[in-house]
Motif scaffolding. Structure first.
Motif, PDB file in Angstrom:
ATOM      1  N   MET A   1     -38.018 -28.144  15.367  1.00  0.00           N
ATOM      2  CA  MET A   1     -36.373 -27.796  15.656  1.00  0.00           C
ATOM      3  C   MET A   1     -35.675 -29.018  15.588  1.00  0.00           C
ATOM      4  SD  MET A   1     -34.709 -25.832  18.910  1.00  0.00           S
ATOM      5  CE  MET A   1     -35.457 -24.410  18.711  1.00  0.00           C
ATOM      6  N   THR A   2     -34.722 -29.095  14.833  1.00  0.00           N
ATOM      7  CA  THR A   2     -33.909 -30.184  14.614  1.00  0.00           C
ATOM      8  C   THR A   2     -33.031 -30.426  15.787  1.00  0.00           C
ATOM      9  OG1 THR A   2     -32.124 -28.846  13.692  1.00  0.00           O
ATOM     10  CG2 THR A   2     -33.832 -29.874  12.011  1.00  0.00           C
ATOM     11  N   VAL A   3     -32.299 -31.367  15.850  1.00  0.00           N
ATOM     12  CA  VAL A   3     -31.458 -31.771  16.973  1.00  0.00           C
ATOM     13  C   VAL A   3     -30.154 -30.669  16.947  1.00  0.00           C
ATOM     14  CG1 VAL A   3     -29.875 -33.855  17.868  1.00  0.00           C
ATOM     15  CG2 VAL A   3     -32.099 -34.224  17.018  1.00  0.00           C
ATOM     16  N   ILE A   4     -29.782 -30.658  15.899  1.00  0.00           N
ATOM     17  CA  ILE A   4     -28.502 -29.981  15.835  1.00  0.00           C
ATOM     18  C   ILE A   4     -28.888 -28.350  16.270  1.00  0.00           C
ATOM     19  CG2 ILE A   4     -28.540 -29.230  13.581  1.00  0.00           C
ATOM     20  CD1 ILE A   4     -25.477 -29.692  13.368  1.00  0.00           C
ATOM     21  N   ASN A   5     -30.016 -27.832  15.783  1.00  0.00           N
ATOM     22  CA  ASN A   5     -30.255 -26.579  16.438  1.00  0.00           C
ATOM     23  C   ASN A   5     -30.734 -26.795  17.906  1.00  0.00           C
ATOM     24  OD1 ASN A   5     -30.276 -25.743  13.775  1.00  0.00           O
ATOM     25  ND2 ASN A   5     -32.743 -25.706  13.514  1.00  0.00           N
ATOM     26  N   ARG A   6     -31.148 -27.778  18.476  1.00  0.00           N
ATOM     27  CA  ARG A   6     -31.386 -27.779  19.837  1.00  0.00           C
ATOM     28  C   ARG A   6     -29.946 -27.775  20.607  1.00  0.00           C
ATOM     29  NH1 ARG A   6     -36.467 -28.704  21.800  1.00  0.00           N
ATOM     30  NH2 ARG A   6     -38.011 -29.683  20.467  1.00  0.00           N
ATOM     31  N   ILE A   7     -29.037 -28.551  20.102  1.00  0.00           N
ATOM     32  CA  ILE A   7     -27.682 -28.499  20.603  1.00  0.00           C
ATOM     33  C   ILE A   7     -26.885 -27.391  20.613  1.00  0.00           C
ATOM     34  CG2 ILE A   7     -25.301 -29.637  20.516  1.00  0.00           C
ATOM     35  CD1 ILE A   7     -26.815 -32.136  19.564  1.00  0.00           C
ATOM     36  N   ALA A   8     -27.112 -26.559  19.494  1.00  0.00           N
ATOM     37  CA  ALA A   8     -26.669 -25.393  19.371  1.00  0.00           C
ATOM     38  C   ALA A   8     -27.178 -24.287  20.325  1.00  0.00           C
ATOM     39  CB  ALA A   8     -26.623 -24.671  17.945  1.00  0.00           C
ATOM     40  N   LEU A   9     -28.388 -24.075  20.402  1.00  0.00           N
ATOM     41  CA  LEU A   9     -29.068 -23.501  21.472  1.00  0.00           C
ATOM     42  C   LEU A   9     -28.507 -23.706  23.007  1.00  0.00           C
ATOM     43  CD1 LEU A   9     -31.108 -21.408  21.740  1.00  0.00           C
ATOM     44  CD2 LEU A   9     -32.802 -23.012  22.135  1.00  0.00           C
ATOM     45  N   ILE A  10     -28.483 -24.968  23.313  1.00  0.00           N
ATOM     46  CA  ILE A  10     -28.007 -25.400  24.509  1.00  0.00           C
ATOM     47  C   ILE A  10     -26.651 -24.878  25.055  1.00  0.00           C
ATOM     48  CG2 ILE A  10     -27.318 -27.227  25.969  1.00  0.00           C
ATOM     49  CD1 ILE A  10     -29.793 -28.783  24.710  1.00  0.00           C
ATOM     50  N   LEU A  11     -25.884 -24.991  23.873  1.00  0.00           N
ATOM     51  CA  LEU A  11     -24.462 -24.549  23.971  1.00  0.00           C
ATOM     52  C   LEU A  11     -24.270 -23.111  24.006  1.00  0.00           C
ATOM     53  CD1 LEU A  11     -22.572 -27.195  21.635  1.00  0.00           C
ATOM     54  CD2 LEU A  11     -22.299 -26.789  23.993  1.00  0.00           C
ATOM     55  N   ASN A  12     -25.222 -22.509  23.455  1.00  0.00           N
ATOM     56  CA  ASN A  12     -25.053 -20.918  23.388  1.00  0.00           C
ATOM     57  C   ASN A  12     -25.597 -20.509  24.587  1.00  0.00           C
ATOM     58  OD1 ASN A  12     -24.113 -19.479  21.013  1.00  0.00           O
ATOM     59  ND2 ASN A  12     -25.512 -20.885  20.103  1.00  0.00           N
ATOM     60  N   ILE A  13     -26.739 -21.144  25.373  1.00  0.00           N
ATOM     61  CA  ILE A  13     -27.132 -20.663  26.823  1.00  0.00           C
ATOM     62  C   ILE A  13     -25.953 -20.987  27.847  1.00  0.00           C
ATOM     63  CG2 ILE A  13     -28.791 -21.405  28.347  1.00  0.00           C
ATOM     64  CD1 ILE A  13     -30.748 -22.054  26.067  1.00  0.00           C
ATOM     65  N   ILE A  14     -25.336 -22.201  27.536  1.00  0.00           N
ATOM     66  CA  ILE A  14     -23.914 -22.400  28.408  1.00  0.00           C
ATOM     67  C   ILE A  14     -23.086 -21.219  28.399  1.00  0.00           C
ATOM     68  CG2 ILE A  14     -22.148 -23.842  28.935  1.00  0.00           C
ATOM     69  CD1 ILE A  14     -24.172 -26.252  28.313  1.00  0.00           C
ATOM     70  N   GLY A  15     -22.705 -21.010  27.177  1.00  0.00           N
ATOM     71  CA  GLY A  15     -21.625 -19.830  26.899  1.00  0.00           C
ATOM     72  C   GLY A  15     -22.209 -18.577  27.289  1.00  0.00           C
ATOM     73  N   GLY A  16     -23.319 -18.149  27.266  1.00  0.00           N
ATOM     74  CA  GLY A  16     -23.998 -17.005  27.831  1.00  0.00           C
ATOM     75  C   GLY A  16     -24.025 -16.791  29.128  1.00  0.00           C
ATOM     76  N   LEU A  17     -24.363 -17.893  29.839  1.00  0.00           N
ATOM     77  CA  LEU A  17     -24.494 -18.116  31.294  1.00  0.00           C
ATOM     78  C   LEU A  17     -23.022 -17.828  31.873  1.00  0.00           C
ATOM     79  CD1 LEU A  17     -27.188 -20.761  32.204  1.00  0.00           C
ATOM     80  CD2 LEU A  17     -27.333 -18.223  32.469  1.00  0.00           C
ATOM     81  N   ASN A  18     -22.049 -18.399  31.153  1.00  0.00           N
ATOM     82  CA  ASN A  18     -20.754 -18.322  31.406  1.00  0.00           C
ATOM     83  C   ASN A  18     -20.179 -17.060  31.552  1.00  0.00           C
ATOM     84  OD1 ASN A  18     -18.282 -19.968  32.442  1.00  0.00           O
ATOM     85  ND2 ASN A  18     -17.477 -19.508  30.479  1.00  0.00           N
ATOM     86  N   TRP A  19     -20.596 -16.390  30.179  1.00  0.00           N
ATOM     87  CA  TRP A  19     -20.038 -14.961  30.119  1.00  0.00           C
ATOM     88  C   TRP A  19     -20.739 -13.958  30.926  1.00  0.00           C
ATOM     89  CZ3 TRP A  19     -15.951 -13.095  28.220  1.00  0.00           C
ATOM     90  CH2 TRP A  19     -15.205 -13.623  27.466  1.00  0.00           C
ATOM     91  N   GLY A  20     -21.998 -14.230  31.518  1.00  0.00           N
ATOM     92  CA  GLY A  20     -22.672 -13.479  32.393  1.00  0.00           C
ATOM     93  C   GLY A  20     -21.949 -13.754  33.773  1.00  0.00           C
ATOM     94  N   LEU A  21     -21.626 -14.944  34.030  1.00  0.00           N
ATOM     95  CA  LEU A  21     -20.706 -15.129  35.182  1.00  0.00           C
ATOM     96  C   LEU A  21     -19.597 -14.278  35.392  1.00  0.00           C
ATOM     97  CD1 LEU A  21     -21.679 -18.693  36.115  1.00  0.00           C
ATOM     98  CD2 LEU A  21     -22.280 -16.713  37.612  1.00  0.00           C
ATOM     99  N   ILE A  22     -18.903 -14.433  34.336  1.00  0.00           N
ATOM    100  CA  ILE A  22     -17.421 -13.809  34.049  1.00  0.00           C
ATOM    101  C   ILE A  22     -17.674 -12.214  34.202  1.00  0.00           C
ATOM    102  CG2 ILE A  22     -15.533 -13.223  32.300  1.00  0.00           C
ATOM    103  CD1 ILE A  22     -15.982 -16.231  31.423  1.00  0.00           C
ATOM    104  N   GLY A  23     -18.837 -11.733  33.618  1.00  0.00           N
ATOM    105  CA  GLY A  23     -18.744 -10.083  33.578  1.00  0.00           C
ATOM    106  C   GLY A  23     -19.446  -9.911  34.889  1.00  0.00           C
ATOM    107  N   LEU A  24     -20.222 -10.416  35.716  1.00  0.00           N
ATOM    108  CA  LEU A  24     -20.563 -10.134  36.955  1.00  0.00           C
ATOM    109  C   LEU A  24     -19.712 -10.261  38.327  1.00  0.00           C
ATOM    110  CD1 LEU A  24     -24.638 -10.993  36.712  1.00  0.00           C
ATOM    111  CD2 LEU A  24     -23.252  -8.747  36.654  1.00  0.00           C
ATOM    112  N   PHE A  25     -19.198 -11.628  38.205  1.00  0.00           N
ATOM    113  CA  PHE A  25     -18.402 -12.006  39.318  1.00  0.00           C
ATOM    114  C   PHE A  25     -16.782 -12.317  38.943  1.00  0.00           C
ATOM    115  CE2 PHE A  25     -22.875 -13.306  39.740  1.00  0.00           C
ATOM    116  CZ  PHE A  25     -23.359 -12.498  40.587  1.00  0.00           C
ATOM    117  N   LYS A  26     -16.490 -12.101  37.669  1.00  0.00           N
ATOM    118  CA  LYS A  26     -15.054 -12.729  37.302  1.00  0.00           C
ATOM    119  C   LYS A  26     -14.946 -14.109  37.743  1.00  0.00           C
ATOM    120  CE  LYS A  26     -13.119  -8.005  37.884  1.00  0.00           C
ATOM    121  NZ  LYS A  26     -11.976  -7.223  38.391  1.00  0.00           N
ATOM    122  N   PHE A  27     -16.191 -14.995  37.394  1.00  0.00           N
ATOM    123  CA  PHE A  27     -15.841 -16.305  37.630  1.00  0.00           C
ATOM    124  C   PHE A  27     -16.196 -16.959  36.566  1.00  0.00           C
ATOM    125  CE2 PHE A  27     -18.122 -20.137  39.036  1.00  0.00           C
ATOM    126  CZ  PHE A  27     -17.139 -20.762  39.881  1.00  0.00           C
TER     127      PHE A  27
END
Length: 69
Positions: A1-27
């Motif tokens: 896995m290349t570095v850019i793919n890892r960075i993209a994956l990490i950023l998507n995980i951050i975004g997904g967790l953030n959206w999960g928090l928004i959806g569940l707790f409006k935070f």
């Protein structure tokens, strides 16, 4: 896995967790850390997460499906 793919994956995980928090707790964790949704730093993070998502779309269509460790 290349570095850019890892960075993209990490950023998507951050975004997904953030959206999960928004959806569940409006935070919005990113806005909370950065001082609000309108702060420059929060907007940069939102843009980076969006660009990472676009990058990950391209990974869906790659022919090489070898898993690297």
């Amino acid at each position: 896995m290349t570095v850019i793919n890892r960075i993209a994956l990490i950023l998507n995980i951050i975004g997904g967790l953030n959206w999960g928090l928004i959806g569940l707790f409006k935070f919005d964790l990113v806005a909370w850390i950065c001082g609000g949704q309108d702060s420059v730093f929060a907007r940069i993070i939102y843009c980076l997460v969006g660009l990472a998502a676009i990058w990950c779309i391209s990974l869906l269509f790659k022919r090489n499906s070898i898993v690297e460790e």
